[in-house]
Design an enzyme around this catalytic site. Structure first.
Site, PDB file in Angstrom:
ATOM      1  N   TYR A 138      -9.791  -5.156   3.151  1.00  0.00           N
ATOM      2  CA  TYR A 138      -9.084  -3.950   3.586  1.00  0.00           C
ATOM      3  C   TYR A 138      -9.277  -2.871   2.508  1.00  0.00           C
ATOM      4  O   TYR A 138      -8.392  -2.583   1.729  1.00  0.00           O
ATOM      5  CB  TYR A 138      -7.602  -4.308   3.746  1.00  0.00           C
ATOM      6  CG  TYR A 138      -6.704  -3.283   4.420  1.00  0.00           C
ATOM      7  CD1 TYR A 138      -7.159  -2.052   4.846  1.00  0.00           C
ATOM      8  CD2 TYR A 138      -5.354  -3.584   4.628  1.00  0.00           C
ATOM      9  CE1 TYR A 138      -6.307  -1.149   5.466  1.00  0.00           C
ATOM     10  CE2 TYR A 138      -4.493  -2.691   5.244  1.00  0.00           C
ATOM     11  CZ  TYR A 138      -4.986  -1.476   5.650  1.00  0.00           C
ATOM     12  OH  TYR A 138      -4.134  -0.576   6.243  1.00  0.00           O
ATOM     13  N   ASP A 147     -10.013   0.850   0.878  1.00  0.00           N
ATOM     14  CA  ASP A 147      -9.949   2.301   1.045  1.00  0.00           C
ATOM     15  C   ASP A 147     -11.309   2.881   0.673  1.00  0.00           C
ATOM     16  O   ASP A 147     -12.119   2.225   0.018  1.00  0.00           O
ATOM     17  CB  ASP A 147      -8.872   2.890   0.127  1.00  0.00           C
ATOM     18  CG  ASP A 147      -7.474   2.601   0.664  1.00  0.00           C
ATOM     19  OD1 ASP A 147      -7.322   2.490   1.889  1.00  0.00           O
ATOM     20  OD2 ASP A 147      -6.537   2.491  -0.153  1.00  0.00           O
ATOM     21  N   ARG A 182       0.243   5.597  16.404  1.00  0.00           N
ATOM     22  CA  ARG A 182       0.378   6.964  15.867  1.00  0.00           C
ATOM     23  C   ARG A 182      -0.416   7.952  16.692  1.00  0.00           C
ATOM     24  O   ARG A 182      -1.306   7.579  17.458  1.00  0.00           O
ATOM     25  CB  ARG A 182      -0.016   7.041  14.391  1.00  0.00           C
ATOM     26  CG  ARG A 182      -1.343   6.422  14.047  1.00  0.00           C
ATOM     27  CD  ARG A 182      -1.532   6.327  12.516  1.00  0.00           C
ATOM     28  NE  ARG A 182      -2.677   5.481  12.211  1.00  0.00           N
ATOM     29  CZ  ARG A 182      -3.006   5.028  11.021  1.00  0.00           C
ATOM     30  NH1 ARG A 182      -2.273   5.303   9.971  1.00  0.00           N
ATOM     31  NH2 ARG A 182      -4.065   4.267  10.836  1.00  0.00           N
ATOM     32  N   ARG A 218       0.832  -1.210   0.000  1.00  0.00           N
ATOM     33  CA  ARG A 218       0.000   0.000   0.000  1.00  0.00           C
ATOM     34  C   ARG A 218       0.864   1.256   0.000  1.00  0.00           C
ATOM     35  O   ARG A 218       0.444   2.313  -0.426  1.00  0.00           O
ATOM     36  CB  ARG A 218      -0.873   0.043   1.271  1.00  0.00           C
ATOM     37  CG  ARG A 218      -1.963  -0.977   1.344  1.00  0.00           C
ATOM     38  CD  ARG A 218      -2.559  -1.032   2.747  1.00  0.00           C
ATOM     39  NE  ARG A 218      -3.071   0.226   3.243  1.00  0.00           N
ATOM     40  CZ  ARG A 218      -4.278   0.726   2.967  1.00  0.00           C
ATOM     41  NH1 ARG A 218      -5.091   0.043   2.198  1.00  0.00           N
ATOM     42  NH2 ARG A 218      -4.674   1.876   3.469  1.00  0.00           N
ATOM     43  N   ARG A 222       9.652   5.694  -3.331  1.00  0.00           N
ATOM     44  CA  ARG A 222       9.990   6.655  -4.401  1.00  0.00           C
ATOM     45  C   ARG A 222      11.426   7.109  -4.291  1.00  0.00           C
ATOM     46  O   ARG A 222      11.912   7.322  -3.184  1.00  0.00           O
ATOM     47  CB  ARG A 222       9.164   7.927  -4.243  1.00  0.00           C
ATOM     48  CG  ARG A 222       7.780   7.829  -4.624  1.00  0.00           C
ATOM     49  CD  ARG A 222       7.187   9.237  -4.706  1.00  0.00           C
ATOM     50  NE  ARG A 222       5.756   9.091  -4.530  1.00  0.00           N
ATOM     51  CZ  ARG A 222       5.113   9.441  -3.445  1.00  0.00           C
ATOM     52  NH1 ARG A 222       5.742  10.019  -2.439  1.00  0.00           N
ATOM     53  NH2 ARG A 222       3.823   9.217  -3.364  1.00  0.00           N
ATOM     54  N   ARG A 264      -8.694  -6.619  13.521  1.00  0.00           N
ATOM     55  CA  ARG A 264      -7.979  -5.754  14.446  1.00  0.00           C
ATOM     56  C   ARG A 264      -8.923  -4.638  14.838  1.00  0.00           C
ATOM     57  O   ARG A 264      -9.675  -4.109  14.016  1.00  0.00           O
ATOM     58  CB  ARG A 264      -6.716  -5.148  13.799  1.00  0.00           C
ATOM     59  CG  ARG A 264      -5.637  -6.137  13.562  1.00  0.00           C
ATOM     60  CD  ARG A 264      -5.133  -6.794  14.816  1.00  0.00           C
ATOM     61  NE  ARG A 264      -4.238  -5.928  15.585  1.00  0.00           N
ATOM     62  CZ  ARG A 264      -3.732  -6.277  16.760  1.00  0.00           C
ATOM     63  NH1 ARG A 264      -4.053  -7.434  17.330  1.00  0.00           N
ATOM     64  NH2 ARG A 264      -2.908  -5.470  17.394  1.00  0.00           N
ATOM     65  N   GLU A 302      -3.462   6.398  18.990  1.00  0.00           N
ATOM     66  CA  GLU A 302      -4.116   5.233  18.399  1.00  0.00           C
ATOM     67  C   GLU A 302      -3.463   3.945  18.897  1.00  0.00           C
ATOM     68  O   GLU A 302      -2.267   3.739  18.684  1.00  0.00           O
ATOM     69  CB  GLU A 302      -4.014   5.356  16.872  1.00  0.00           C
ATOM     70  CG  GLU A 302      -4.733   4.271  16.124  1.00  0.00           C
ATOM     71  CD  GLU A 302      -4.815   4.574  14.619  1.00  0.00           C
ATOM     72  OE1 GLU A 302      -4.825   5.751  14.223  1.00  0.00           O
ATOM     73  OE2 GLU A 302      -4.850   3.603  13.858  1.00  0.00           O
TER      74      GLU A 302
HETATM   75  N1  UDP Z   1       3.542   0.698   7.872  1.00  0.00           N
HETATM   76  C1  UDP Z   1       4.788   0.652   8.442  1.00  0.00           C
HETATM   77  N2  UDP Z   1       5.320   1.775   8.970  1.00  0.00           N
HETATM   78  C2  UDP Z   1       4.687   2.973   8.961  1.00  0.00           C
HETATM   79  C3  UDP Z   1       3.400   3.037   8.361  1.00  0.00           C
HETATM   80  C4  UDP Z   1       2.847   1.874   7.837  1.00  0.00           C
HETATM   81  O1  UDP Z   1       5.401  -0.403   8.486  1.00  0.00           O
HETATM   82  O2  UDP Z   1       5.233   3.971   9.469  1.00  0.00           O
HETATM   83  C5  UDP Z   1       2.984  -0.557   7.330  1.00  0.00           C
HETATM   84  C6  UDP Z   1       2.134  -1.296   8.347  1.00  0.00           C
HETATM   85  O3  UDP Z   1       2.309  -2.675   8.160  1.00  0.00           O
HETATM   86  C7  UDP Z   1       0.735  -0.888   7.979  1.00  0.00           C
HETATM   87  C8  UDP Z   1       0.831  -0.819   6.463  1.00  0.00           C
HETATM   88  O4  UDP Z   1       2.119  -0.297   6.218  1.00  0.00           O
HETATM   89  O5  UDP Z   1      -0.220  -1.818   8.398  1.00  0.00           O
HETATM   90  C9  UDP Z   1      -0.218   0.046   5.803  1.00  0.00           C
HETATM   91  O6  UDP Z   1      -0.171   1.339   6.353  1.00  0.00           O
HETATM   92  P1  UDP Z   1      -1.316   2.409   6.108  1.00  0.00           P
HETATM   93  O7  UDP Z   1      -0.842   3.702   6.645  1.00  0.00           O
HETATM   94  O8  UDP Z   1      -1.737   2.347   4.690  1.00  0.00           O
HETATM   95  O9  UDP Z   1      -2.472   1.836   7.030  1.00  0.00           O
HETATM   96  P2  UDP Z   1      -3.858   2.474   7.509  1.00  0.00           P
HETATM   97  O10 UDP Z   1      -3.741   3.959   7.405  1.00  0.00           O
HETATM   98  O11 UDP Z   1      -4.920   1.865   6.644  1.00  0.00           O
HETATM   99  O12 UDP Z   1      -3.945   2.013   8.911  1.00  0.00           O
END
Ligand code: UDP
Length: 371
Positions: A348, A350, A280, A172, A176, A249, A300
């Site tokens: 999952y 979006d 976060r 996801r 870059r 989860r 969170e």
């Molecule tokens: N992820 C990570 N480090 C970060 C942010 C995300 O390893 O700092 C990984 C983690 O496994 C997470 C996945 O990337 O479940 C997808 O992150 P995303 O931010 O897309 O998740 P959401 O916002 O849907 O919770």
């Protein structure tokens, strides 16, 4: 229930609301119910101290589908918010997603060629196709970044070892070799001005809604009130967990208002080490460039779902995917019921994909989408 409807829509979230809006446009009558005391499902926002709080976690709308982007503009005007989280690992701060700012800070290098050379070297340890999230992460960004920015965060987020999680979860995130901190590769991105609740309110305008009404404990009464049902709750709960329960989860938020106008200088700061129990911290005002005198933050915490909790993320590993297929086979036999959304399809999703899926169901049902 005195009135009879064409559709009973279980769940006033994005999927159910899009479906209801389109059904109404097609001259159908709908009753939308939700067991919560508000509409908008997990995208619900609530105004507190003049700040739109994302009560069930940060939702940033992004899509590359021009049709979907134009479609959502019917219900809200979107601002120019661009997600660019920062990640904290033991006091070190890194830009996300993985880009030249991240690589430069991690390895004290400055050029894309240097970054690529390091990653190429580090990813040699992965032979063949990545089989799980750990292998996928290392083959995308190398072991250093995996150890500091992926491993702990992912373990906290999913409560599982990175080797037990599917590779697609980490895909996801963009990787870059430019100095671009935009978290998404999509062409369009923003936050609805005035909050997501208003957006859903606009979709549901003129449609009957009953809140605090649980479908599963009132099935007989509710089934009798409509010809067809759109069910957006958990698919396993619909079938009384007959094959056992799917894993989810859940997320818990500790939200507080602070007497400062700026707590962390960014809407999203990830905590990527095990020193902090939360994944976060969201500072809500920055989704809308707020200048209010105080601020509201949410820590969170991720946890395994148990009955009574809100399910947020399906755990799409092998075991659950197999179990889901068994439920899906039952769902396919329910001729009068459409299963949709993150919980109804155990996916999952979006937000843009939820809307697209709802519109697909609409097309199947009515042959067209409204103009
Ligand atoms: N992820 C990570 N480090 C970060 C942010 C995300 O390893 O700092 C990984 C983690 O496994 C997470 C996945 O990337 O479940 C997808 O992150 P995303 O931010 O897309 O998740 P959401 O916002 O849907 O919770």
């Amino acid at each position: 229930m005195s009135k009879h409807y064409d559709y009973l829509i279980v769940g006033a979230g994005l999927y159910g609301s899009v479906f209801a809006y389109e059904a109404k446009k097609n001259g159908k009558s709908c009753l939308v119910i939700d067991k919560r005391n508000h509409i908008a499902g997990n995208i619900y926002t609530e105004k507190r101290s003049d700040i739109n709080v994302h009560v069930y976690g940060a939702h940033i709308f992004h899509t590359s589908d021009k049709f979907i982007w134009n479609y959502v503009q019917r219900f809200a005007e979107f601002n120019r918010y661009t997600n660019s989280p920062v990640a904290k690992y033991k006091g070190e701060l890194y830009n996300m997603p993985f880009n030249m700012n991240t690589f430069s800070k991690m390895w004290k290098i400055t050029t894309p060629a240097e970054a690529k050379a390091i990653i190429d070297e580090q990813k040699k340890e992965i032979k063949g196709e990545p089989k799980n999230l750990e292998e996928q992460a290392i083959s995308l960004v190398g072991r250093d970044i995996y150890e500091k920015l992926v491993k702990c965060y992912t373990e906290k987020q999913w409560g599982r070892d990175c080797k037990e999680l599917p590779a697609f979860i980490i895909k996801r995130l963009p990787v870059r070799f430019t100095y671009d901190n935009n978290y998404f590769n999509d062409s369009y991105q923003g936050i609805p001005m005035g909050g997501y609740t208003k957006l859903i309110e606009n979709m549901l305008e003129g449609i009957d809604v009953i809140l605090e009404k649980d479908y599963l404990t009132n099935r007989d009464e509710l089934n009798a009130c409509a010809d067809k049902i759109v069910y957006t709750g958990p698919i396993d709960a619909y079938f009384d967990f007959c094959y056992g329960n799917l894993e989810y989860r859940s997320v818990r938020f500790e939200t507080e208002e602070l007497a400062t106008d700026n707590y962390q200088g960014n809407a999203v700061v990830n905590y990527n080490d095990h020193d902090h129990p939360y994944t976060r911290i969201i500072e809500h005002k920055f989704f809308e460039f707020g200048t209010q005198p105080t601020t509201i933050i949410s820590k969170e915490y991720s946890a395994e779902w148990k009955p009574g909790d809100e399910p947020y993320y399906p755990v799409n590993n092998e075991k659950n995917s197999e179990l889901y297929l068994k439920y899906k086979a039952l769902a396919d036999k329910e001729e009068k019921v459409i299963f949709g959304g993150r919980l109804g399809e155990y996916k999952y999703y979006d937000m843009d994909k939820v809307i697209a899926a709802a519109l697909e169901a609409v097309k199947k049902e009515f042959g067209k989408i409204s103009e």
